[in-house]
Design an enzyme around this catalytic site. Structure first.
Site, PDB file in Angstrom:
ATOM      1  N   ASP A 108       8.942  20.571 -22.257  1.00 19.92           N
ATOM      2  CA  ASP A 108       9.702  21.971 -21.918  1.00 19.92           C
ATOM      3  C   ASP A 108      10.969  22.386 -22.487  1.00 19.92           C
ATOM      4  OD1 ASP A 108       9.548  24.447 -20.170  1.00 19.92           O
ATOM      5  OD2 ASP A 108       8.096  23.151 -18.925  1.00 19.92           O
ATOM      6  N   ASP A 210       9.819  27.923 -22.405  1.00 22.18           N
ATOM      7  CA  ASP A 210       9.870  28.884 -21.141  1.00 22.18           C
ATOM      8  C   ASP A 210      10.580  30.377 -21.387  1.00 22.18           C
ATOM      9  OD1 ASP A 210       9.704  28.353 -18.143  1.00 22.18           O
ATOM     10  OD2 ASP A 210      11.923  29.343 -18.235  1.00 22.18           O
ATOM     11  N   GLU A 276       5.581  30.573 -23.560  1.00 22.35           N
ATOM     12  CA  GLU A 276       5.186  31.055 -22.614  1.00 22.35           C
ATOM     13  C   GLU A 276       5.587  32.671 -22.606  1.00 22.35           C
ATOM     14  OE1 GLU A 276       5.756  31.500 -17.722  1.00 22.35           O
ATOM     15  OE2 GLU A 276       7.549  30.905 -18.935  1.00 22.35           O
ATOM     16  N   HIS A 337       1.845  25.191 -13.247  1.00 24.77           N
ATOM     17  CA  HIS A 337       2.405  24.700 -12.023  1.00 24.77           C
ATOM     18  C   HIS A 337       3.081  25.977 -11.453  1.00 24.77           C
ATOM     19  CE1 HIS A 337       5.055  25.714 -15.388  1.00 24.77           C
ATOM     20  NE2 HIS A 337       6.219  26.069 -14.511  1.00 24.77           N
ATOM     21  N   ASP A 338       2.688  27.270 -11.856  1.00 24.88           N
ATOM     22  CA  ASP A 338       3.164  28.630 -11.371  1.00 24.88           C
ATOM     23  C   ASP A 338       1.975  29.153 -10.425  1.00 24.88           C
ATOM     24  OD1 ASP A 338       5.702  28.159 -12.368  1.00 24.88           O
ATOM     25  OD2 ASP A 338       5.019  29.273 -14.253  1.00 24.88           O
TER      26      ASP A 338
HETATM   27  C1  NOJ Z   1       8.531  30.005 -16.040  1.00 25.41           C
HETATM   28  C2  NOJ Z   1       8.326  28.614 -15.534  1.00 25.41           C
HETATM   29  O1  NOJ Z   1       7.020  28.229 -15.800  1.00 25.41           O
HETATM   30  C3  NOJ Z   1       8.436  28.650 -13.819  1.00 25.41           C
HETATM   31  O2  NOJ Z   1       8.099  27.620 -13.316  1.00 25.41           O
HETATM   32  C4  NOJ Z   1      10.093  29.090 -13.845  1.00 25.41           C
HETATM   33  O3  NOJ Z   1      10.334  29.094 -12.373  1.00 25.41           O
HETATM   34  C5  NOJ Z   1      10.566  29.984 -14.699  1.00 25.41           C
HETATM   35  N1  NOJ Z   1      10.052  30.038 -16.124  1.00 25.41           N
HETATM   36  C6  NOJ Z   1      11.873  30.130 -14.854  1.00 25.41           C
HETATM   37  O4  NOJ Z   1      12.383  29.220 -15.661  1.00 25.41           O
END
Ligand code: NOJ
Ligand code: CA
Length: 541
Positions: A108, A210, A276, A337-338
């Site tokens: 990451d 990210d 992302e 993970h989100d």
């Molecule tokens: C996206 C990430 O996937 C998430 O887990 C994170 O909280 C936010 N960006 C901030 O970095």
């Protein structure tokens, strides 16, 4: 368009398996996963035997030194490992051991913000004339003392925090412990590109970037307009979801920065950039670059947001296939993970198998989330167990802890994840839903996934073949994947009822894989193919 398997790059051939390091395997018994834990489990991911998952690449969520205000997405040093996860030596060992097994390493990269404990920010906030002041985004208050503009934080409240020491606000679109870097400053660009080189020199093969579409903001930081369609029941502090995100993300100028990132990756052979990225397809597709000079894989999350319907899934894939320029390689994601767990989102285990078959047989790189191969469902998180800042600030129903519970390895205490109570509770179903138990069951979802992964990696048609959807009735999604000398037909029944379907242009076929794992190898009549509820087939035709 069909692509020769030999000509495919590793990031086109591989399944990308996401590991959330805190939750995968705890080697030193402190209840938190670590790098040595991952090393010990590499054989599970790929030991080279036919029954192995055969994972070609792992993506690790952040393991950098961090105060963990956002569980590692608040980075205090881009070039080190948090002692909680291990050391740089452990990381080097992980790279060596992964490469030995043919597994590429994707890490990451968090370019938009650092931790407020990063030495750059400590310097920046120390005085208005510090040389690093301009490395972050500082602005004066409005005359009435309120924040410089109306932007909201993804995690609730305004995107600005006032710092009394120097009398200005700094910007953070996540928690206040995540101040945002000023990528318009050339020194920031240089330092951040150097961080990429640091890891590539250590053998890292790729980066998942990210919120990379946020790194450049509107030059004048204009107010975002209100979103007329915002949900009226949002929590009062959710300013973010009440706005249209016109000025805080996806600015035209961001593409210059992404080209610079890609040029840095290209200083080393065969490195891959994954972004992302969100937003409408016509803007999203630009992140591949006009000539393929930006990211190889801008994450495509849209399958996750389709309703559970054959027509909706097909419409999305057809739209994607049509939108991509010829040099662009598709990719699909069903969990991370989100997000809530795939098996929970689509309503159950049968749907999870069918969705897995879809993901692994479409044209493009699939990204899978740890534990989805076991059918892991959302964990049960009680109010006092919430750890995620999103859950703490915006309500327990928004907490992402549910998809971060420990990997379920076996039926011993703590699911074999750790010898002590883990940082998040182990899911209640761990005694039956785990790697050890499912490995002994020929029809388990894990056995299904192992078969599916093997089928994919051994099939030129599934890896690089063309994609063509068939027009069939009802809740069936059917498509052909084809390359010189090989053809596979995929038929997926999205309905909760059995169906009978005629596949135009096909007389008969052989079942290479059935979601229910009890018809593999059967010959079938494609003039009247019978499918049970949520049943899917990959057929040799
Ligand atoms: C996206 C990430 O996937 C998430 O887990 C994170 O909280 C936010 N960006 C901030 O970095
Ligand atoms: Ca540990």
């Amino acid at each position: 368009m069909a692509q020769d398997r030999q000509a495919l790059r590793w990031w086109q051939r591989s399944v990308v398996y996401q590991i959330y390091p805190r939750s995968f395997a705890d080697a030193n018994g402190d209840g938190i996963g670590d790098l040595q834990g991952i090393i010990q489990k590499l054989d599970y991911l790929n030991d080279g035997t036919p029954n192995s998952l055969g994972i070609g690449a792992i993506w690790l969520s952040p393991f950098y030194p961090s105060p963990m205000a956002d569980f590692g997405y608040d980075v205090a040093d881009y070039c080190d490992v948090d002692p909680m996860f291990g050391t740089l030596d452990d990381f080097d060992e992980l790279v060596r051991e992964a490469h030995k097994r043919g597994i590429k390493i994707i890490i990451d990269y968090v370019p938009n913000h650092t931790s407020d404990k990063h030495k750059w920010f400590l310097e920046s906030r120390s005085s208005r004339d510090n040389p690093k002041r301009d490395w972050y985004i500082w602005r004066d208050a409005k005359p009435d003392g309120s924040p410089p503009n109306n932007w909201g934080s993804f995690f609730g409240g305004p995107a600005w925090t006032f710092d009394p020491a120097t009398g200005q606000y700094y910007m953070h679109q996540f928690v206040k412990e995540q101040p945002e870097l000023n990528w318009r400053n050339p020194e920031v660009q240089a330092a951040m590109l150097d961080a990429l080189r640091f890891w590539m020199k250590r053998g890292v093969d790729g980066f998942r970037m990210d919120v990379v579409g946020l790194i450049i903001k509107d030059k004048e930081l204009r107010d975002n307009p209100p979103d007329p369609d915002a949900n009226p029941n949002l929590p009062p502090n959710d300013l973010f979801s009440r706005q249209l995100h016109i000025y805080n993300q996806d600015q035209d100028e961001v593409h210059e920065m992404i080209k610079a990132i890609r040029a840095t990756l290209d200083e080393y052979p065969d490195r891959c950039g994954i972004g992302e990225l969100w937003g409408p397809m016509d803007r999203w597709v630009r992140y591949y670059g006009e000539n393929g000079d930006e990211l190889q894989l801008p994450f495509n999350f849209r399958l996750m947001y389709q309703p559970w319907s054959a027509k909706a899934m097909r419409a999305h894939v057809d739209e994607m296939e049509a939108a991509l320029p010829s040099f662009a390689w598709p990719n699909y994601v069903l969990g991370n993970h989100d997000q809530i767990r795939l098996a929970t989102r689509f309503g159950g285990q049968a749907q999870a198998r069918l969705a897995g078959m879809l993901l692994l047989t479409l044209r493009g790189t699939p990204t899978v989330y740890y534990g989805d191969e076991l059918g892991m469902e959302n964990g049960k998180i009680l109010p006092h167990q919430v750890q995620d800042p999103q859950g703490i600030n915006l309500g327990i129903e928004r907490t992402r802890d549910v998809c971060r519970t420990p990997m379920q390895w076996d039926a011993t205490a703590y699911a074999g994840f750790s010898s002590v109570e883990p940082w998040l509770p182990v899911s209640e179903d761990y005694q039956t839903r785990n790697v050890a138990v499912q490995s002994t069951q020929p029809q388990s979802i894990l056995s299904f996934y192992r078969h599916l992964y093997r089928l994919r990696r051994n099939s030129p048609a599934l890896l690089g073949g063309s994609y063509r959807a068939l027009d069939v009735e009802g809740e069936i999604y059917a498509y052909v994947r084809e390359t010189d000398g090989e053809r596979k037909l995929v038929v997926l029944n999205f309905a909760a009822q059995p169906a009978r379907v005629s596949l135009p242009g096909f007389a008969s076929g052989k079942v290479a894989l059935c979601t229910h794992m009890d018809r593999n190898g059967e010959s079938v009549d494609l003039g009247k193919l019978e499918l049970r509820a949520y049943e899917g087939f990959v057929l040799e035709v």
